[in-house]
Motif scaffolding. Structure first.
Motif, PDB file in Angstrom:
ATOM      1  N   SER A 124     -26.760 -12.701  76.409  1.00  0.00           N
ATOM      2  CA  SER A 124     -26.757 -12.754  74.938  1.00  0.00           C
ATOM      3  C   SER A 124     -27.653 -11.688  74.322  1.00  0.00           C
ATOM      4  CB  SER A 124     -27.169 -14.143  74.451  1.00  0.00           C
ATOM      5  OG  SER A 124     -28.499 -14.414  74.816  1.00  0.00           O
ATOM      6  N   GLU A 125     -28.288 -10.858  75.145  1.00  0.00           N
ATOM      7  CA  GLU A 125     -29.169  -9.822  74.627  1.00  0.00           C
ATOM      8  C   GLU A 125     -28.359  -8.733  73.931  1.00  0.00           C
ATOM      9  OE1 GLU A 125     -29.354 -10.742  77.933  1.00  0.00           O
ATOM     10  OE2 GLU A 125     -31.049 -12.103  77.678  1.00  0.00           O
ATOM     11  N   ARG A 126     -28.930  -8.236  72.842  1.00  0.00           N
ATOM     12  CA  ARG A 126     -28.276  -7.168  72.074  1.00  0.00           C
ATOM     13  C   ARG A 126     -29.333  -6.462  71.237  1.00  0.00           C
ATOM     14  NH1 ARG A 126     -28.533 -11.473  69.110  1.00  0.00           N
ATOM     15  NH2 ARG A 126     -28.253 -11.551  66.896  1.00  0.00           N
ATOM     16  N   GLN A 127     -29.001  -5.305  70.698  1.00  0.00           N
ATOM     17  CA  GLN A 127     -29.890  -4.583  69.785  1.00  0.00           C
ATOM     18  C   GLN A 127     -29.642  -5.095  68.367  1.00  0.00           C
ATOM     19  OE1 GLN A 127     -32.267  -1.978  70.450  1.00  0.00           O
ATOM     20  NE2 GLN A 127     -32.036  -2.925  72.455  1.00  0.00           N
ATOM     21  N   ALA A 128     -30.702  -5.393  67.628  1.00  0.00           N
ATOM     22  CA  ALA A 128     -30.573  -5.874  66.252  1.00  0.00           C
ATOM     23  C   ALA A 128     -31.790  -5.447  65.444  1.00  0.00           C
ATOM     24  CB  ALA A 128     -30.439  -7.394  66.221  1.00  0.00           C
ATOM     25  N   PHE A 129     -31.587  -5.338  64.155  1.00  0.00           N
ATOM     26  CA  PHE A 129     -32.675  -5.014  63.236  1.00  0.00           C
ATOM     27  C   PHE A 129     -33.409  -6.306  62.915  1.00  0.00           C
ATOM     28  CE2 PHE A 129     -34.290  -4.004  58.895  1.00  0.00           C
ATOM     29  CZ  PHE A 129     -35.108  -2.944  59.250  1.00  0.00           C
ATOM     30  N   VAL A 130     -34.667  -6.386  63.325  1.00  0.00           N
ATOM     31  CA  VAL A 130     -35.490  -7.569  63.107  1.00  0.00           C
ATOM     32  C   VAL A 130     -36.412  -7.268  61.928  1.00  0.00           C
ATOM     33  CG1 VAL A 130     -37.183  -9.143  64.121  1.00  0.00           C
ATOM     34  CG2 VAL A 130     -35.375  -8.154  65.547  1.00  0.00           C
ATOM     35  N   THR A 131     -36.427  -8.159  60.940  1.00  0.00           N
ATOM     36  CA  THR A 131     -37.137  -7.907  59.693  1.00  0.00           C
ATOM     37  C   THR A 131     -38.388  -8.764  59.564  1.00  0.00           C
ATOM     38  OG1 THR A 131     -35.943  -9.628  58.473  1.00  0.00           O
ATOM     39  CG2 THR A 131     -34.932  -7.441  58.557  1.00  0.00           C
ATOM     40  N   THR A 132     -39.194  -8.404  58.588  1.00  0.00           N
ATOM     41  CA  THR A 132     -40.309  -9.274  58.216  1.00  0.00           C
ATOM     42  C   THR A 132     -39.706 -10.474  57.499  1.00  0.00           C
ATOM     43  OG1 THR A 132     -40.582  -8.103  56.125  1.00  0.00           O
ATOM     44  CG2 THR A 132     -41.979  -7.396  57.963  1.00  0.00           C
ATOM     45  N   GLN A 133     -40.423 -11.565  57.502  1.00  0.00           N
ATOM     46  CA  GLN A 133     -39.895 -12.761  56.854  1.00  0.00           C
ATOM     47  C   GLN A 133     -39.804 -12.591  55.347  1.00  0.00           C
ATOM     48  OE1 GLN A 133     -42.064 -16.208  58.159  1.00  0.00           O
ATOM     49  NE2 GLN A 133     -40.220 -17.430  58.220  1.00  0.00           N
ATOM     50  N   GLU A 134     -40.746 -11.858  54.787  1.00  0.00           N
ATOM     51  CA  GLU A 134     -40.777 -11.635  53.339  1.00  0.00           C
ATOM     52  C   GLU A 134     -39.912 -10.413  52.991  1.00  0.00           C
ATOM     53  OE1 GLU A 134     -44.190 -11.045  49.950  1.00  0.00           O
ATOM     54  OE2 GLU A 134     -44.481 -10.117  51.903  1.00  0.00           O
ATOM     55  N   GLN A 135     -38.967 -10.607  52.074  1.00  0.00           N
ATOM     56  CA  GLN A 135     -38.113  -9.519  51.598  1.00  0.00           C
ATOM     57  C   GLN A 135     -38.056  -9.601  50.072  1.00  0.00           C
ATOM     58  OE1 GLN A 135     -34.399  -9.895  53.717  1.00  0.00           O
ATOM     59  NE2 GLN A 135     -35.386  -9.590  55.678  1.00  0.00           N
ATOM     60  N   PRO A 136     -39.052  -9.012  49.406  1.00  0.00           N
ATOM     61  CA  PRO A 136     -39.186  -9.205  47.958  1.00  0.00           C
ATOM     62  C   PRO A 136     -38.091  -8.516  47.146  1.00  0.00           C
ATOM     63  CG  PRO A 136     -40.726  -7.558  48.713  1.00  0.00           C
ATOM     64  CD  PRO A 136     -40.080  -8.123  49.940  1.00  0.00           C
ATOM     65  N   LEU A 137     -37.781  -9.119  46.008  1.00  0.00           N
ATOM     66  CA  LEU A 137     -36.887  -8.518  45.016  1.00  0.00           C
ATOM     67  C   LEU A 137     -37.771  -7.891  43.950  1.00  0.00           C
ATOM     68  CD1 LEU A 137     -34.149 -11.253  44.501  1.00  0.00           C
ATOM     69  CD2 LEU A 137     -33.884  -9.051  45.612  1.00  0.00           C
ATOM     70  N   ILE A 138     -37.571  -6.610  43.702  1.00  0.00           N
ATOM     71  CA  ILE A 138     -38.362  -5.920  42.695  1.00  0.00           C
ATOM     72  C   ILE A 138     -37.452  -5.396  41.602  1.00  0.00           C
ATOM     73  CG2 ILE A 138     -40.181  -5.317  44.335  1.00  0.00           C
ATOM     74  CD1 ILE A 138     -38.998  -2.466  44.369  1.00  0.00           C
ATOM     75  N   ARG A 139     -38.047  -5.017  40.510  1.00  0.00           N
ATOM     76  CA  ARG A 139     -37.320  -4.511  39.352  1.00  0.00           C
ATOM     77  C   ARG A 139     -36.608  -3.190  39.667  1.00  0.00           C
ATOM     78  NH1 ARG A 139     -40.287  -1.953  34.370  1.00  0.00           N
ATOM     79  NH2 ARG A 139     -38.675  -0.521  34.258  1.00  0.00           N
ATOM     80  N   TYR A 140     -35.374  -3.043  39.220  1.00  0.00           N
ATOM     81  CA  TYR A 140     -34.622  -1.798  39.362  1.00  0.00           C
ATOM     82  C   TYR A 140     -35.065  -0.860  38.248  1.00  0.00           C
ATOM     83  CZ  TYR A 140     -30.587   1.210  40.325  1.00  0.00           C
ATOM     84  OH  TYR A 140     -29.780   2.273  40.671  1.00  0.00           O
ATOM     85  N   ASN A 141     -35.520   0.330  38.615  1.00  0.00           N
ATOM     86  CA  ASN A 141     -35.961   1.300  37.620  1.00  0.00           C
ATOM     87  C   ASN A 141     -35.642   2.698  38.145  1.00  0.00           C
ATOM     88  OD1 ASN A 141     -37.191   2.881  35.709  1.00  0.00           O
ATOM     89  ND2 ASN A 141     -39.246   2.068  36.031  1.00  0.00           N
ATOM     90  N   SER A 142     -34.609   3.324  37.592  1.00  0.00           N
ATOM     91  CA  SER A 142     -34.189   4.641  38.071  1.00  0.00           C
ATOM     92  C   SER A 142     -35.119   5.757  37.605  1.00  0.00           C
ATOM     93  CB  SER A 142     -32.758   4.932  37.610  1.00  0.00           C
ATOM     94  OG  SER A 142     -32.709   4.996  36.197  1.00  0.00           O
ATOM     95  N   ARG A 143     -36.027   5.459  36.696  1.00  0.00           N
ATOM     96  CA  ARG A 143     -36.917   6.504  36.178  1.00  0.00           C
ATOM     97  C   ARG A 143     -38.101   6.798  37.090  1.00  0.00           C
ATOM     98  NH1 ARG A 143     -36.393   2.976  32.675  1.00  0.00           N
ATOM     99  NH2 ARG A 143     -34.685   3.002  31.235  1.00  0.00           N
ATOM    100  N   LEU A 144     -38.408   5.883  38.009  1.00  0.00           N
ATOM    101  CA  LEU A 144     -39.516   6.070  38.941  1.00  0.00           C
ATOM    102  C   LEU A 144     -39.039   5.797  40.364  1.00  0.00           C
ATOM    103  CD1 LEU A 144     -42.468   4.224  37.184  1.00  0.00           C
ATOM    104  CD2 LEU A 144     -42.223   6.677  37.518  1.00  0.00           C
ATOM    105  N   PRO A 145     -39.578   6.517  41.335  1.00  0.00           N
ATOM    106  CA  PRO A 145     -39.198   6.222  42.719  1.00  0.00           C
ATOM    107  C   PRO A 145     -39.829   4.907  43.174  1.00  0.00           C
ATOM    108  CG  PRO A 145     -40.920   7.876  42.666  1.00  0.00           C
ATOM    109  CD  PRO A 145     -40.517   7.629  41.236  1.00  0.00           C
ATOM    110  N   VAL A 146     -39.170   4.240  44.117  1.00  0.00           N
ATOM    111  CA  VAL A 146     -39.758   3.083  44.783  1.00  0.00           C
ATOM    112  C   VAL A 146     -40.467   3.652  46.005  1.00  0.00           C
ATOM    113  CG1 VAL A 146     -39.329   0.894  45.956  1.00  0.00           C
ATOM    114  CG2 VAL A 146     -37.915   1.557  43.986  1.00  0.00           C
ATOM    115  N   VAL A 147     -41.778   3.479  46.072  1.00  0.00           N
ATOM    116  CA  VAL A 147     -42.573   4.062  47.147  1.00  0.00           C
ATOM    117  C   VAL A 147     -43.124   2.930  48.011  1.00  0.00           C
ATOM    118  CG1 VAL A 147     -44.553   5.532  47.700  1.00  0.00           C
ATOM    119  CG2 VAL A 147     -43.156   6.027  45.682  1.00  0.00           C
ATOM    120  N   VAL A 148     -42.848   3.036  49.331  1.00  0.00           N
ATOM    121  CA  VAL A 148     -43.273   2.017  50.285  1.00  0.00           C
ATOM    122  C   VAL A 148     -44.014   2.699  51.426  1.00  0.00           C
ATOM    123  CG1 VAL A 148     -42.523   0.160  51.827  1.00  0.00           C
ATOM    124  CG2 VAL A 148     -41.223   0.636  49.739  1.00  0.00           C
TER     125      VAL A 148
END
Length: 170
Positions: A124-148
């Motif tokens: 059953s092993e396979r490659q998968a994208f494992v994420t952090t538990q927290e996946q926040p929703l942030i405001r959409y704003n095309s005037r500024l970049p989202v920097v992480v």
């Protein structure tokens, strides 16, 4: 004669509403060199990545109604998994660029991996994208970049969410 003043007030109110709606719905689609320079200048507001960290920049396209959109930030990395549900610890922090007031996001460290403990069938092993538990929703704003900012071995993905029609509770 009381009808005439209220008629003028109604027409004036409709005119003001039409002007406000037209301004709010006009899309921002400026791809001139000065707009590109503004985006580069906005990036100068954010600090450089620290050792072991990478600065990820998401540039969002202009939309007609950005108030109906949210951006979900998804951080993680690809690894071998089995049939269990797996995730990483780690908390995404919101910080503000000093002197600018722009928000940016920092994952100081990717926490330990955790998973459910089901017995998995062989193979059953396979490659998968494992994420952090927290996946926040942030405001959409095309005037500024989202920097992480995230550890160098962490991948940053995102998804755009669109609001549906407003429903009435009964």
């Amino acid at each position: 004669m009381k009808i005439l003043p209220s008629l003028f007030a109604g027409v004036a109110a409709l005119t003001l509403c039409a002007c406000a709606t037209a301004q709010a719905e006009s899309p921002m689609t400026d791809s001139t060199p000065s707009a590109q320079t503004d985006a580069a200048d906005a990036l100068k507001a954010f600090p450089a990545a620290t050792a072991g960290q990478t600065r990820h920049v998401i540039t969002l396209p202009a939309q007609t109604d950005e108030s109906a959109l949210k951006v979900e930030l998804i951080l993680g990395k690809t690894q071998t998994v089995d049939c269990n549900r797996q995730f990483f610890g780690g908390r995404l922090e919101t910080r503000t660029a000093e002197g600018w007031g722009y928000d940016y996001y920092v994952l100081p460290a990717l926490g330990n991996a955790a998973s459910t403990l089901m017995g998995c069938p062989p193979g059953s092993e396979r490659q998968a994208f494992v994420t952090t538990q927290e996946q926040p929703l942030i405001r959409y704003n095309s005037r500024l970049p989202v920097v992480v900012y995230a550890p160098s071995d962490v991948e940053v993905r995102y998804r755009v969410w669109r609001a549906g029609e407003t429903q009435t509770a009964r």
